[in-house]
Each structure stands twice: as C-alpha cells, then as structure tokens.
Scaffold this motif. Structure first.
Motif, PDB file in Angstrom:
ATOM      1  N   VAL A 124     -62.291  38.889 -44.145  1.00 32.00           N
ATOM      2  CA  VAL A 124     -62.237  37.429 -44.145  1.00 32.00           C
ATOM      3  C   VAL A 124     -63.460  36.841 -44.837  1.00 32.00           C
ATOM      4  O   VAL A 124     -63.368  35.852 -45.563  1.00 32.00           O
ATOM      5  N   ARG A 125     -64.612  37.458 -44.631  1.00 28.68           N
ATOM      6  CA  ARG A 125     -65.841  36.909 -45.213  1.00 28.68           C
ATOM      7  C   ARG A 125     -65.789  36.897 -46.741  1.00 28.68           C
ATOM      8  O   ARG A 125     -66.390  36.025 -47.378  1.00 28.68           O
ATOM      9  N   HIS A 126     -65.080  37.857 -47.339  1.00 29.77           N
ATOM     10  CA  HIS A 126     -64.956  37.872 -48.793  1.00 29.77           C
ATOM     11  C   HIS A 126     -64.152  36.664 -49.275  1.00 29.77           C
ATOM     12  O   HIS A 126     -64.487  36.050 -50.296  1.00 29.77           O
ATOM     13  N   LEU A 127     -63.101  36.321 -48.550  1.00 28.05           N
ATOM     14  CA  LEU A 127     -62.310  35.145 -48.917  1.00 28.05           C
ATOM     15  C   LEU A 127     -63.110  33.870 -48.693  1.00 28.05           C
ATOM     16  O   LEU A 127     -63.023  32.920 -49.483  1.00 28.05           O
ATOM     17  N   ASP A 128     -63.897  33.830 -47.602  1.00 33.37           N
ATOM     18  CA  ASP A 128     -64.753  32.663 -47.361  1.00 33.37           C
ATOM     19  C   ASP A 128     -65.732  32.457 -48.511  1.00 33.37           C
ATOM     20  O   ASP A 128     -65.931  31.337 -48.983  1.00 33.37           O
ATOM     21  N   LYS A 129     -66.350  33.547 -48.957  1.00 30.27           N
ATOM     22  CA  LYS A 129     -67.310  33.444 -50.058  1.00 30.27           C
ATOM     23  C   LYS A 129     -66.639  32.979 -51.339  1.00 30.27           C
ATOM     24  O   LYS A 129     -67.215  32.213 -52.114  1.00 30.27           O
ATOM     25  N   TYR A 156     -63.949  30.999 -51.633  1.00 25.66           N
ATOM     26  CA  TYR A 156     -63.673  29.566 -51.551  1.00 25.66           C
ATOM     27  C   TYR A 156     -64.964  28.753 -51.640  1.00 25.66           C
ATOM     28  O   TYR A 156     -64.999  27.695 -52.272  1.00 25.66           O
ATOM     29  N   ASP A 157     -66.028  29.226 -50.990  1.00 22.97           N
ATOM     30  CA  ASP A 157     -67.301  28.506 -51.056  1.00 22.97           C
ATOM     31  C   ASP A 157     -67.827  28.476 -52.487  1.00 22.97           C
ATOM     32  O   ASP A 157     -68.377  27.463 -52.936  1.00 22.97           O
ATOM     33  N   ILE A 191     -66.004  28.614 -55.221  1.00 24.72           N
ATOM     34  CA  ILE A 191     -65.153  27.704 -55.993  1.00 24.72           C
ATOM     35  C   ILE A 191     -65.553  26.257 -55.736  1.00 24.72           C
ATOM     36  O   ILE A 191     -65.616  25.429 -56.662  1.00 24.72           O
ATOM     37  N   GLU A 192     -65.845  25.937 -54.470  1.00 24.19           N
ATOM     38  CA  GLU A 192     -66.255  24.574 -54.155  1.00 24.19           C
ATOM     39  C   GLU A 192     -67.586  24.228 -54.821  1.00 24.19           C
ATOM     40  O   GLU A 192     -67.786  23.103 -55.299  1.00 24.19           O
ATOM     41  N   LYS A 193     -68.494  25.201 -54.870  1.00 26.96           N
ATOM     42  CA  LYS A 193     -69.777  24.965 -55.531  1.00 26.96           C
ATOM     43  C   LYS A 193     -69.573  24.749 -57.024  1.00 26.96           C
ATOM     44  O   LYS A 193     -70.202  23.870 -57.638  1.00 26.96           O
ATOM     45  N   GLU A 194     -68.703  25.566 -57.622  1.00 31.82           N
ATOM     46  CA  GLU A 194     -68.393  25.383 -59.041  1.00 31.82           C
ATOM     47  C   GLU A 194     -67.736  24.026 -59.280  1.00 31.82           C
ATOM     48  O   GLU A 194     -67.981  23.378 -60.301  1.00 31.82           O
ATOM     49  N   ASN A 195     -66.902  23.590 -58.338  1.00 34.54           N
ATOM     50  CA  ASN A 195     -66.239  22.286 -58.474  1.00 34.54           C
ATOM     51  C   ASN A 195     -67.259  21.155 -58.577  1.00 34.54           C
ATOM     52  O   ASN A 195     -67.087  20.203 -59.337  1.00 34.54           O
ATOM     53  N   SER A 196     -68.327  21.243 -57.779  1.00 30.19           N
ATOM     54  CA  SER A 196     -69.343  20.185 -57.801  1.00 30.19           C
ATOM     55  C   SER A 196     -69.969  20.080 -59.183  1.00 30.19           C
ATOM     56  O   SER A 196     -70.145  18.973 -59.715  1.00 30.19           O
ATOM     57  N   ALA A 197     -70.291  21.232 -59.768  1.00 28.90           N
ATOM     58  CA  ALA A 197     -70.878  21.218 -61.114  1.00 28.90           C
ATOM     59  C   ALA A 197     -69.874  20.723 -62.151  1.00 28.90           C
ATOM     60  O   ALA A 197     -70.226  19.985 -63.085  1.00 28.90           O
ATOM     61  N   ARG A 198     -68.608  21.097 -61.985  1.00 25.72           N
ATOM     62  CA  ARG A 198     -67.583  20.677 -62.949  1.00 25.72           C
ATOM     63  C   ARG A 198     -67.324  19.172 -62.859  1.00 25.72           C
ATOM     64  O   ARG A 198     -67.067  18.514 -63.875  1.00 25.72           O
ATOM     65  N   ILE A 199     -67.391  18.626 -61.646  1.00 19.39           N
ATOM     66  CA  ILE A 199     -67.188  17.186 -61.479  1.00 19.39           C
ATOM     67  C   ILE A 199     -68.297  16.413 -62.185  1.00 19.39           C
ATOM     68  O   ILE A 199     -68.048  15.427 -62.888  1.00 19.39           O
ATOM     69  N   LEU A 200     -69.549  16.871 -62.010  1.00 18.30           N
ATOM     70  CA  LEU A 200     -70.661  16.211 -62.691  1.00 18.30           C
ATOM     71  C   LEU A 200     -70.516  16.320 -64.208  1.00 18.30           C
ATOM     72  O   LEU A 200     -70.787  15.361 -64.945  1.00 18.30           O
ATOM     73  N   HIS A 201     -70.084  17.488 -64.672  1.00 16.30           N
ATOM     74  CA  HIS A 201     -69.867  17.672 -66.106  1.00 16.30           C
ATOM     75  C   HIS A 201     -68.779  16.728 -66.607  1.00 16.30           C
ATOM     76  O   HIS A 201     -68.917  16.113 -67.673  1.00 16.30           O
ATOM     77  N   ARG A 202     -67.702  16.616 -65.848  1.00 18.27           N
ATOM     78  CA  ARG A 202     -66.615  15.721 -66.228  1.00 18.27           C
ATOM     79  C   ARG A 202     -67.085  14.271 -66.300  1.00 18.27           C
ATOM     80  O   ARG A 202     -66.710  13.526 -67.209  1.00 18.27           O
ATOM     81  N   LEU A 203     -67.922  13.846 -65.344  1.00 14.28           N
ATOM     82  CA  LEU A 203     -68.430  12.474 -65.359  1.00 14.28           C
ATOM     83  C   LEU A 203     -69.296  12.223 -66.590  1.00 14.28           C
ATOM     84  O   LEU A 203     -69.235  11.148 -67.194  1.00 14.28           O
ATOM     85  N   ARG A 204     -70.117  13.225 -66.961  1.00  5.54           N
ATOM     86  CA  ARG A 204     -70.935  13.060 -68.169  1.00  5.54           C
ATOM     87  C   ARG A 204     -70.064  12.954 -69.418  1.00  5.54           C
ATOM     88  O   ARG A 204     -70.330  12.142 -70.311  1.00  5.54           O
ATOM     89  N   GLY A 254     -50.396  20.977 -50.426  1.00  2.00           N
ATOM     90  CA  GLY A 254     -50.979  19.919 -51.226  1.00  2.00           C
ATOM     91  C   GLY A 254     -51.892  18.998 -50.454  1.00  2.00           C
ATOM     92  O   GLY A 254     -52.351  18.000 -50.971  1.00  2.00           O
ATOM     93  N   SER A 255     -52.205  19.292 -49.210  1.00  3.48           N
ATOM     94  CA  SER A 255     -53.086  18.441 -48.435  1.00  3.48           C
ATOM     95  C   SER A 255     -54.525  18.708 -48.797  1.00  3.48           C
ATOM     96  O   SER A 255     -54.850  19.684 -49.443  1.00  3.48           O
ATOM     97  N   ALA A 256     -55.417  17.819 -48.371  1.00  5.08           N
ATOM     98  CA  ALA A 256     -56.827  17.955 -48.693  1.00  5.08           C
ATOM     99  C   ALA A 256     -57.404  19.160 -47.994  1.00  5.08           C
ATOM    100  O   ALA A 256     -56.970  19.524 -46.907  1.00  5.08           O
ATOM    101  N   PRO A 257     -58.429  19.799 -48.603  1.00 11.20           N
ATOM    102  CA  PRO A 257     -59.000  20.988 -47.998  1.00 11.20           C
ATOM    103  C   PRO A 257     -59.747  20.668 -46.727  1.00 11.20           C
ATOM    104  O   PRO A 257     -60.423  19.654 -46.623  1.00 11.20           O
ATOM    105  N   ALA A 258     -59.614  21.535 -45.743  1.00 12.93           N
ATOM    106  CA  ALA A 258     -60.342  21.392 -44.488  1.00 12.93           C
ATOM    107  C   ALA A 258     -60.868  22.749 -44.087  1.00 12.93           C
ATOM    108  O   ALA A 258     -60.153  23.726 -44.105  1.00 12.93           O
ATOM    109  N   ARG A 259     -62.149  22.847 -43.735  1.00 13.15           N
ATOM    110  CA  ARG A 259     -62.750  24.133 -43.425  1.00 13.15           C
ATOM    111  C   ARG A 259     -62.069  24.781 -42.222  1.00 13.15           C
ATOM    112  O   ARG A 259     -61.778  24.147 -41.232  1.00 13.15           O
TER     113      ARG A 259
END
Length: 291
Positions: free
Chosen positions: A145-150, A152-153, A155-168, A275-280
C-alpha cells in the motif's frame, strides 16, 4: 502445513571443508576459500542474520517450491515475514516470481490485441507516465500500500508544479495576444518607427511564449486521481494479496470501481473512476481517464 525452518548465517569467507571436515584443496594444493556463512565459528548472538525457508504448494509437474528469505536482524522479524509470505502464497500470490510491476504492465498491454486505438493510447499513457516511473522497479510480490501512496503523493506534487507552469504559460499567452493586438492597431495609421517597435514587441512576446511552453505537461485530473474507501469488487493486477488490504481499514488498497455512467472498453489494469474530487484515504483507486 506451515512449518518454516529458521537458521543463522553470515557473509564471512574462509577455508572450505567437505562433509567429513577435511579441507578442500585447489589444483595447486592450497585450501579453497569460499563462503562459510553456515559453518562460521563466530555464528551466534551479534554475528550473522536470520534466514528462513518453508515449502509452498508444489507447482506444475509436482515441482518443489521452496520459499526462502534472509537478512533479518531478529528472529521475530524473520517469523513475521515468513507468516506474511505464507499467507500471501495461500491467497494465490506467486511469492517465488521475480517479475517486476513494470514487466507485468508491459506484458499486460502487449497481450491486449483487441483494444481500440484511442483506448490503447490512453492505457499506454497511464503506464508510461505513472505506473512505470513509480512502480515499475518493484517486484509484484513486494508491492504494498505504501508504494501506491507514494505514487499518488508524487503525482500530486508534480501537479502543483504543472499548475504553476500552466499559469505562467497562460500569462505569456495573454501578453503575446495583447502585443499582437497592439501591432495590428498601429498597422494602418502609426508611423513606420512605431509599427516597427510594436512588431518587435509582438515577436519577443511570441518567442517568450514558445520558450515558456517547453516541458509543459497536462495536469492529472481529479478523475484519474480518484481515491476511494470502499472495498473493491475487482482485484487490480500487479498487487500482491498482502498489498490489497489496508493495515488500517482492511479495505482493498488498489480498488477498481466503475462509474454509473457509460464506461469505456474493459480490460484496463485500472477501471474508470467516479470522477469525484480526490480525498485522502488509505485505500485508493486508479481510473482509466485523464484530462
């Protein structure tokens, strides 16, 4: 019947001996030096590590299947691991297989001959962008399970950087469009020098936009990142039986839940999400869609 054997061994090297206790000599008459991990005189408390083995269910052709692991500092750790592997083997996991998750994912997609072109493209995208980088190096029997947790975590970290890149990039797009409008407005009446200046401003803004778009990647959508706490009706391939259950909830660690609406072609290692929002949650699922 579960009856593992436990023993100590080390990594020491020394003169080899035969069953009678006589030294084994090489061609020149000198004692052979090799691994004496099982017969090392130093074996005991503080020297060597614990190993175990047990007989699993015989395989095809009544072939003997012996599960062996080692390197445990404490006997209790070896006993716990032996019980974990036995339970996994009893549940149907091939604990003797050395196949990695990456090998499995590639073998899985290669075997799907009847997939539609767009469906295959989507599955290959998930495998290449997410599964192989985060899980490909892990053996299927060791997936937890910990491998799957890592994953997803990460991917979420990459998403933050991609969102900032998209805004720029969006801001650079706006600046380019504004510069273009200014250039167009000056084309009919402005002096030549002013038109040249606005044209240069547009070209510079366009070059900045092209440079800013380099490395731009899609943001993983909430549908792809959907996580659920409901038990799974299907078991996803690639996860061992030990990894399918959360230690905190007992739920499936990688569940496949389909949405109530029309679904895409089946056979994905992950089904479409709700399709619902992600929840930990300690239990998560992988969908078949990506924005």
């Amino acid at each position: 019947m579960f009856s593992p054997s436990y023993y100590r061994r080390c990594q020491c090297k020394g003169p080899l001996k035969d069953e009678a206790g006589n030294p084994i000599l090489d061609a020149e008459g000198a004692p052979k030096i090799g691994d004496i991990g099982l017969t090392c005189p130093k074996l005991g408390k503080g020297h060597g590590t614990w190993y175990f083995y047990f007989e699993a269910e015989r395989g095809e052709g009544n072939k003997r299947a012996r599960v062996r692991r080692g390197g445990f500092a404490k006997l209790d750790d070896a006993k716990a691991k032996a019980k974990e592997l036995y339970d996994a083997a009893t549940a149907g996991t091939d604990v003797l297989s050395d196949e990695t998750c990456g090998d499995f994912f590639l073998r899985w997609i290669k075997a799907k001959k009847s997939l539609a072109r767009t469906t295959r493209h989507g599955y290959e995208e998930h495998i290449n962008l997410y599964l192989l980088p985060h899980l490909g190096h892990i053996k299927r029997r060791d997936l937890k399970v910990r491998h799957l947790d890592k994953m997803y975590d990460a991917i979420e970290k990459e998403n933050s950087a991609r969102i900032l890149h998209r805004l720029r990039v969006d801001q650079l797009q706006k600046d380019r469009d504004d510069a273009h409008q200014t250039w167009v407005r000056t084309a009919g009446y402005a002096k030549r020098e002013e038109r040249r200046f606005t044209r240069r401003a547009f070209l510079d803004a366009n070059a900045a936009l092209r440079e800013g778009k380099q490395g731009l990647r899609k943001v993983t959508s909430a549908a792809t990142m959907h996580r659920t706490t409901t038990p799974s009706a299907r078991r996803c391939p690639g996860a061992s039986s030990a990894s399918r259950r959360s230690p905190r909830t007992g739920h499936s660690s990688w569940s496949c839940r389909r949405s109530p609406g029309p679904s895409r072609s089946s056979g994905h290692p992950s089904a479409s999400s709700t399709g619902s929002a992600p929840a930990r949650s300690p239990a998560r699922s992988w969908s078949g869609r990506r924005s």
